[in-house]
Design a protein around this motif. Structure first.
Motif, short mmCIF file in Angstrom:
data_model
loop_
_atom_site.label_atom_id
_atom_site.label_comp_id
_atom_site.label_asym_id
_atom_site.label_seq_id
_atom_site.Cartn_x
_atom_site.Cartn_y
_atom_site.Cartn_z
N UNK A 188 0.78 -1.23 0.00
CA UNK A 188 0.00 0.00 0.00
C UNK A 188 0.81 1.27 0.00
N UNK A 189 2.13 1.19 -0.26
CA UNK A 189 2.98 2.38 -0.17
C UNK A 189 2.55 3.45 -1.16
N UNK A 190 2.28 3.05 -2.39
CA UNK A 190 1.94 4.03 -3.43
C UNK A 190 0.58 4.67 -3.20
N UNK A 191 -0.29 4.01 -2.44
CA UNK A 191 -1.63 4.54 -2.17
C UNK A 191 -1.75 5.13 -0.77
N UNK A 192 -0.66 5.25 -0.06
CA UNK A 192 -0.71 5.79 1.30
C UNK A 192 -1.04 7.28 1.28
N UNK A 193 -1.51 7.78 2.41
CA UNK A 193 -1.86 9.19 2.52
C UNK A 193 -0.65 10.08 2.28
N UNK A 194 0.51 9.66 2.77
CA UNK A 194 1.73 10.46 2.58
C UNK A 194 2.11 10.52 1.11
N UNK A 195 2.05 9.36 0.42
CA UNK A 195 2.41 9.33 -0.99
C UNK A 195 1.48 10.23 -1.81
N UNK B 43 0.16 7.84 12.82
CA UNK B 43 -1.25 7.43 12.92
C UNK B 43 -2.15 8.49 12.32
N UNK B 44 -1.88 9.76 12.66
CA UNK B 44 -2.67 10.85 12.07
C UNK B 44 -2.45 10.94 10.57
N UNK B 45 -1.29 10.46 10.11
CA UNK B 45 -1.00 10.46 8.68
C UNK B 45 -1.63 9.32 7.93
N UNK B 46 -2.38 8.46 8.63
CA UNK B 46 -3.14 7.43 7.93
C UNK B 46 -2.64 6.01 8.08
N UNK B 47 -1.52 5.80 8.79
CA UNK B 47 -1.02 4.43 8.91
C UNK B 47 -1.80 3.67 9.98
N UNK B 48 -2.27 2.47 9.62
CA UNK B 48 -2.94 1.59 10.56
C UNK B 48 -2.34 0.20 10.46
N UNK C 82 -9.40 -5.12 16.20
CA UNK C 82 -9.30 -4.49 17.52
C UNK C 82 -8.49 -3.20 17.50
N UNK C 83 -7.45 -3.16 16.64
CA UNK C 83 -6.55 -2.00 16.62
C UNK C 83 -6.96 -0.93 15.61
N UNK C 84 -8.04 -1.17 14.88
CA UNK C 84 -8.39 -0.32 13.74
C UNK C 84 -8.44 1.17 14.07
N UNK C 85 -9.05 1.55 15.17
CA UNK C 85 -9.25 2.97 15.48
C UNK C 85 -8.55 3.38 16.77
N UNK D 141 8.93 1.26 15.76
CA UNK D 141 9.70 1.87 14.68
C UNK D 141 9.01 3.09 14.07
N UNK D 142 7.70 3.18 14.24
CA UNK D 142 6.95 4.30 13.66
C UNK D 142 6.61 5.38 14.68
N UNK D 143 7.00 5.17 15.92
CA UNK D 143 6.69 6.16 16.95
C UNK D 143 7.74 7.28 16.95
N UNK D 144 7.27 8.46 17.20
CA UNK D 144 8.16 9.61 17.34
C UNK D 144 8.57 9.75 18.80
N UNK D 145 9.86 9.77 19.08
CA UNK D 145 10.30 9.91 20.48
C UNK D 145 9.68 11.14 21.13
N UNK D 146 9.17 10.94 22.33
CA UNK D 146 8.57 12.06 23.05
C UNK D 146 7.07 12.15 22.90
#
Length: 696
Positions: free
Chosen positions: A503-510, A584-589, A635-638, A645-650
């Protein structure tokens, strides 16, 4: 000697005029339940009173009957009849079927009639609805007759369509109602039987497991391929859609996957033929392309079709109306529906003026191509005007100096690549009195070396010009692929992803990067020679925004096992902190494909525990890996949960809910009640079974 069996005597029944009846204070029911008296009255008016009232004679102080009768059981039926009398739909003296009780306690009669009744088994109700439909009644008519919603009727009929063998199992309490509801996802009785046989040998018999088994290999209706061809077209072509009337199914599942693929291929082919007719040298067609598929290709810069005078006038009028409405309602908390609708229409119309078609030079079209695919929103995506390196025109030969040898500037302007092309013999020193002959290569190199140092020194003292110069060369190499148009040795390397994440090419960031890149492409001049002057004219904010976009393309925080860069990874963390990155706000689930199906069970349970609590993790701990991953995705959807690896420190990690979460407790219980449309209650009655409204 055997004791003879004592015979019982039933209470007599008789018709009593309505005006001789009155309510008893001995009725044990005090709380209203089920359908309203008005609905019951309508039902009695349509079908008549199918169940008589239980009454007792009213006596005076001396025990003499007064001719009146009280009703300890059947009060709602009496009130419904009373309403019909008030509406003059029933005569006051109309005879009412009654059973006259002569002994016992009135409270016992009322309690017994409400407690000892046996409601219809759900299966009997399902089959009754089916019988009514087979006799010609529509779903709407059945719903109106029994005072339930049409969706409730559809649910009952859907349950009645389950394989007869499974209905028999349910009738013998061999499965729960929740499990039976899960089998309605597929109408294929053979498939239902196969799944049921698999369940016999499986430890996990949860409803979600049944649904998953029945929809294995099917395509979700939310898939971009389905959005592209349309569900209606798929059904018209003979395809089957699996639906779940008891849970949100996001449009259902398309069962015939080969048909979906064929319809997608056919529609893409037809659309690509229309694009090819524009004259492109090549067309590449696929439902999806990898991210960065156009890397290394130069994109042509066409001319946007100019607006006519009439179109400009229309656009100005629409913009003026939009501005007026926006200003008029800027302080309003909630826009009126008509204003909100009009603003949406204006936005759509104005956007149409901004997305006008682009016209390319026919000569350029003949050596360029286009990519035809499906966008993330299911719409056709056409990327036009890409030139492959082998299709580029050969470089023009360097210009020669004039006959008088007076054109050192022409030599300096004939740079190709990283070297200079000159016409003079190398190291040739001019003889005396030869006139103004060409300067030798060596001397030219020495002189330009001095000039280079002079430029470096001067540019180092002018940060504003240095910024524009850097912006100029980076823009050239990103949008024009003509880096040699600048004297700055700066390069912009944009990593191409050798490993494509799902789904990389269809991601919100892309998609956001693609839109931003196209926006800048339209804002820049067509010819690279005009870029410097254009950048000089731009304001500081525009330059800074373009610079940020260009620099962002050089970010490379990809982990590569053969190229360990711990300091680069640490800098990526610092950069993420600075820009406050929230994936997460950028659309990754987390999904089965992008994470959950590719890690150990322990990591899946850890993720669920962090996001939903330990109780939720314990509920799925017994599942097999595939089922556990699929359930964890739900369960993790929302929850906005992210792997480390995807968390921002802090940034705060998803908080773990309390162990005694009420939601978890509710979800863990298996309901034996049918879900109702809009949470409306199942019709009840104080006199008869819940599903026998007509008998009241």
């Amino acid at each position: 000697m055997a004791t003879p069996v004592q015979k019982i005597t039933l209470s007599p029944s008789r018709d009593i005029p309505f005006n001789k009846l009155l309510l008893s204070q001995s009725n044990v029911r005090r709380v209203k339940a089920g359908i309203s008296v008005e609905e019951l009255a309508d039902d009695i008016a349509r079908r008549g009173l199918l169940q008589g009232l239980s009454v007792r004679a009213v006596v005076d102080q001396d025990g003499v009957e007064t001719g009146m009768f009280e009703i300890p059981a059947g009060g709602r039926r009496y009130r419904a009849l009373e309403l019909l009398v008030k509406q003059k739909r029933l005569a006051k003296t109309a005879p009412v079927p009654c059973i006259v009780r002569e002994s016992g306690i009135a409270e016992e009669d009322s309690l017994a009639e409400n407690v000892q009744r046996a409601p219809l088994h759900p299966l009997d109700q399902f089959r009754a609805f089916l019988a009514l439909r087979e006799k010609g009644q529509s779903e709407e008519e059945i719903a109106a007759a029994f005072f339930v919603s049409v969706n409730v009727v559809k649910q009952r009929l859907k349950l009645a369509s389950v394989s007869p063998s499974l209905l028999d199992v349910y009738a013998e309490d061999g499965m729960t109602l929740d499990q039976l509801m899960a089998f309605t996802v597929s109408g294929d009785h053979e498939r239902q039987g196969q799944v049921f046989e698999r369940l016999k040998a499986s430890y996990d018999k949860q409803p979600y497991t049944i649904r998953r088994m029945l929809t294995e290999g099917a395509v979700r209706a939310s898939d971009k391929r389905v959005q592209f061809i349309g569900v209606d077209a798929y059904v018209a072509a003979g395809g089957t859609v699996l639906r779940d009337l008891f849970q949100g199914d996001d449009g259902g599942w398309l069962q015939d996957v080969p048909l979906v693929d064929q319809m997608v291929a056919d529609k893409l082919k037809a659309e690509s033929e229309a694009v090819a007719a524009e004259g492109w040298k090549w067309i590449e067609v696929a439902p999806d392309f990898a991210y960065g598929h156009a890397f290394g290709l130069r994109q042509l810069r066409g001319e946007t079709v100019a607006l006519t005078d009439e179109e400009e006038a229309t656009r100005d009028a629409l913009q003026a109306e939009f501005d007026r409405l926006s200003e008029e309602y800027q302080d309003t908390d909630e826009l009126p529906d008509e204003v909100d609708e009009r603003l949406s229409e204006l936005e759509t119309a104005l956007e149409g003026f901004e997305t006008r078609p682009v016209v390319f030079d026919p000569a350029e079209i003949a050596r360029a191509g286009a990519f035809v695919s499906i966008g993330a929103d299911g719409q056709l995506r056409v990327e036009r005007g890409y030139v492959r390196p082998e299709d580029e025109l050969p470089a023009e030969p360097a210009s020669e100096p004039d006959a008088d040898g007076d054109d050192e500037r022409a030599i300096a302007a004939s740079y190709e690549g990283d070297g200079a092309v000159v016409t003079a013999e190398p190291d040739a020193e001019p003889e005396e009195d030869e006139g103004l002959s060409s300067i030798s290569d060596r001397l030219m190199t020495e002189l330009t070396s001095h000039r280079t140092l002079g430029l470096r020194n001067a540019l180092g003292e002018r940060p504003d010009v240095a910024f524009v110069a850097a912006l100029h060369v980076l823009t050239l190499k990103t949008f024009y692929h003509y880096g040699s148009d600048s004297c700055l040795e700066l390069d912009l390397k944009s990593v191409s992803f050798g490993t494509q994440a799902p789904g990389l090419n269809d991601s919100a960031s892309a998609e956001a990067i693609r839109v931003r890149h196209e926006s800048w492409s339209k804002a820049l001049p067509k010819e690279s020679a005009d870029l410097w002057d254009a950048l000089q004219e731009w304001d500081g904010d525009s330059r800074a925004a373009l610079f940020a976009h260009l620099v962002s393309l050089s970010v490379n925080a990809v982990y590569e096992p053969w190229n360990r860069r711990p300091r680069a990874a640490a800098h990526a963390d610092r950069l993420a902190q600075t820009v406050d990155l929230d994936m997460a706000a950028g659309g990754w689930k987390p999904t089965v494909d992008n994470f959950l199906g590719r890690v150990t069970k322990a990591r899946i349970l850890q993720a669920v525990s962090q996001a939903k609590g330990q109780r939720a993790a314990d509920r799925i701990e017994h599942l097999k890996k595939g089922d556990m991953a699929a359930e964890a995705e739900t369960l993790l959807a929302d929850t906005a949960w992210l792997p480390e690896l995807l968390r921002t420190p802090g940034r705060a990690v998803v908080a773990e809910p309390a162990p005694d979460s009420a939601d978890e407790e509710t979800a863990a219980q298996s309901s034996e009640k049918l879900p109702e449309d809009d949470n409306e209650p199942v019709p009840q009655n104080d006199d008869a079974g819940a599903d026998m409204v007509a008998a009241e």
